[in-house]
Enzyme design. Structure first.
Site, short mmCIF file in Angstrom:
data_model
loop_
_atom_site.label_atom_id
_atom_site.label_comp_id
_atom_site.label_asym_id
_atom_site.label_seq_id
_atom_site.Cartn_x
_atom_site.Cartn_y
_atom_site.Cartn_z
CB THR A 35 6.20 -3.94 -2.27
OG1 THR A 35 7.08 -4.97 -2.75
CG2 THR A 35 6.36 -2.69 -3.13
N GLY A 94 18.88 -4.64 4.48
CA GLY A 94 17.91 -4.34 5.53
C GLY A 94 18.11 -2.95 6.06
CB SER A 109 3.13 -4.28 10.32
OG SER A 109 4.51 -4.29 10.64
CB THR A 110 1.85 0.19 12.84
OG1 THR A 110 0.65 0.54 12.12
CG2 THR A 110 2.27 1.38 13.69
CB VAL A 125 7.57 -3.03 9.33
CG1 VAL A 125 8.54 -2.70 8.20
CG2 VAL A 125 7.64 -4.51 9.68
CD GLU A 182 0.30 4.88 1.84
OE1 GLU A 182 -0.61 4.59 2.65
OE2 GLU A 182 0.27 5.91 1.15
CG LEU A 183 3.08 2.50 8.20
CD1 LEU A 183 3.64 3.14 9.46
CD2 LEU A 183 4.08 1.57 7.56
CB CYS A 193 -3.58 -1.51 4.23
SG CYS A 193 -3.56 -0.84 2.56
CB ALA A 253 -8.46 3.45 -2.98
#
Length: 519
Positions: A167, A234, A251-252, A254, A272-273, A306, A469
């Protein structure tokens, strides 16, 4: 900030209620906390720069123990009837109701969103628990007719296994619940790796749910937490064949790394970026409604959702009127401590985010844009942490390079359009595809926006903003947003493995497609 001042906002009391101590353990199997020996992680509040508490992080050895425990737990948990698993989730929801206020305070203080948003985030957790309870009796398969006589075909869904949940800082508890509550009723176990910027929120949640897990004799290892540096947990987490699904929010950049490593082993990714969300304001819009939606979308959570509104595409006939209304509204935004009831905009997560904000503003100027309002770093009493900024409005030509980049801060770009086709093209002409909106009372415009030739985003709204949402619908986006779907609708299916079954109840063995293969 002194302890006395913290107490004025109720932080010390909230920490005590949530079981947060000066130094907290960084790993648990849900019912048992580990005596972790990893490096100390300090959690500071961007609200005032004060140290909240510390975490003794987990090590690679702790992670290995958690995975093995979770594997064993799955063998038992998957055999619990789904409604019984749902009953555990129902009780978790009730426990969250008991701790809504202190957990909302901690979310606000550690992350920086205002208290009302902190409460809203915990309410979202409660709501997804309620949704998941109902879902536990609706994990439907399908039946279909076979082409072969006296054969029956159907599909069913089985528990998948361990679900890894990574998360981000901006929703430190809600996104875990979207994944964990659905995964639990589906019969999966969970390993949660929270953002190192907000570890105390995760520890508080685990403290809240521990008694529910213990009272219901849930197997040790169903709801796991591991707070650890990336050198210990990691890439090894992403590459772990024992974890069939990794759900990652971030982020995109990551997300691309997560997708690459998980994809290399042919595992599942739920990504979910980034979002770069636009609202189209047509000449037929209710401007007062649109202004209110833009304000919350653009400056809520200090622009760190986001789904935050990043771009406004305004019809040329109303452009000046709307621009002037917007600038006027921004002048009345109250910036300050997120636990102050009068505050509408709190701090950014850290000074690194402030630097990114400032650099983006400089790029706007270099690329031909004009700053209409804001952009300054707040200074003086109450802003000592250096994380407060004044939300910024930038007037820009059609999608200049910086506009196609998501800046995770309250930076709003406004631009004008002539035709709806042009507006939709401008909206879609960015790499991201999460949320979108149109304000119009013209059905021809709104229906076109929702059609195949309209918005290319995973979320498309009419006469509401891009943010906020509800949990009942599937949440997620297209393109560089990652393609994942979480929360409502049939998003539960990714947490399960799908199986097609054919039963022959005849004494013959006919082959499909009429093939004859006789010996």
């Amino acid at each position: 900030m002194s302890t006395a001042v913290k107490a004025d906002y109720g932080i010390m009391k909230a920490l005590k209620q949530l079981g947060i101590t000066e130094i907290n353990k960084g790993a648990t199997t849900g019912t048992k906390w580990f005596d972790t020996k990893g490096e100390i992680l300090e959690s500071f509040s961007s609200s005032d720069g004060e140290l909240i508490a510390k975490v003794q992080q987990a090590t690679a050895g702790d992670y290995e123990t958690i995975v093995k425990t979770s594997q064993e737990a799955f063998k038992e948990w998957r055999m619990w009837p789904a409604p019984k698993r749902g009953e555990v989730v129902r009780q978790i929801g009730n426990k969250l109701r008991e701790y809504k206020e202190p957990l909302g305070q901690l979310v606000s203080y550690e992350m920086g969103k205002i208290y009302q948003e902190g409460l809203g985030e915990v309410q979202e957790m409660i709501d997804i628990c309620d949704f998941a309870v109902g879902l536990s009796r609706q994990l439907h398969g399908f039946t279909m007719h076979s082409e072969r006589p006296r054969h029956r075909m159907y599909e069913q869904y089985h528990p998948l296994g361990i679900v890894g949940v990574i998360t981000a800082f901006n929703f430190p508890v809600a996104v875990w619940s979207w994944n964990a509550m659905l995964a639990m009723v589906c019969g999966d176990t969970i390993i949660w790796k929270p953002s190192s910027k907000v570890p105390l929120c995760a520890i508080a949640v685990q403290n809240i749910i521990t008694s529910v897990l213990q009272e219901n004799k849930v197997p040790e290892g169903v709801c796991n937490l591991v707070v650890a540096s990336s050198k210990h947990v990691g890439d090894n987490f992403l590459a772990d064949q024992r974890v069939p699904l990794i759900s990652a929010t971030g982020s995109t950049r990551v997300g691309k790394r997560v997708g690459s490593i998980v994809g290399e082993r042919l595992g599942r990714s739920l990504l979910e970026l980034g979002g770069n969300n636009a609202i189209i304001i047509t000449e037929h819009a209710d401007l007062d409604m649109a202004i209110r939606a833009v304000l919350f979308g653009a400056v809520g959570t200090a622009g760190q959702r986001c789904t935050s509104t990043r771009r406004l595409i305004i019809h040329e006939s109303i452009y000046e009127t709307f621009r002037n209304k917007l600038v006027s509204a921004y002048q009345h935004i109250r910036i300050g401590h997120p636990l102050d009831a009068q505050t509408l905009v709190g701090p950014l997560i850290d000074t690194g985010a402030v630097k990114d904000f400032q650099q983006a503003i400089e790029r706007v100027k270099q690329e031909g844009g004009t700053i209409l309002y804001g952009g300054e770093t707040m200074k003086g009493e109450g802003f000592e942490s250096g994380c407060y900024v004044k939300p910024c409005i930038a007037e820009v030509p059609k999608n200049i390079p910086i506009v196609c980049h998501e800046t995770f801060a309250p930076l709003l770009y406004i631009m004008k359009y002539k035709t709806l086709d042009q507006a939709i093209e401008m909206q879609n002409d960015v790499p991201q595809g999460l949320s979108s909106s149109i304000f119009s009372r013209n059905m021809l415009e709104t229906e076109k926006f929702l059609s195949h030739e309209g918005s290319d985003c995973g979320i498309a709204n009419v006469n509401i903003g891009t943010s906020g949402a509800e949990i009942g619908g599937a949440f997620g986006g297209e393109k560089e947003t990652g393609g994942g779907r979480e929360s409502g609708s049939d998003a539960w299916k990714i947490y399960m493995r799908r199986q097609t079954n054919t039963i022959n109840y005849s004494t013959e063995l006919p082959l499909a497609q009429g093939i004859h293969f006789d010996i």
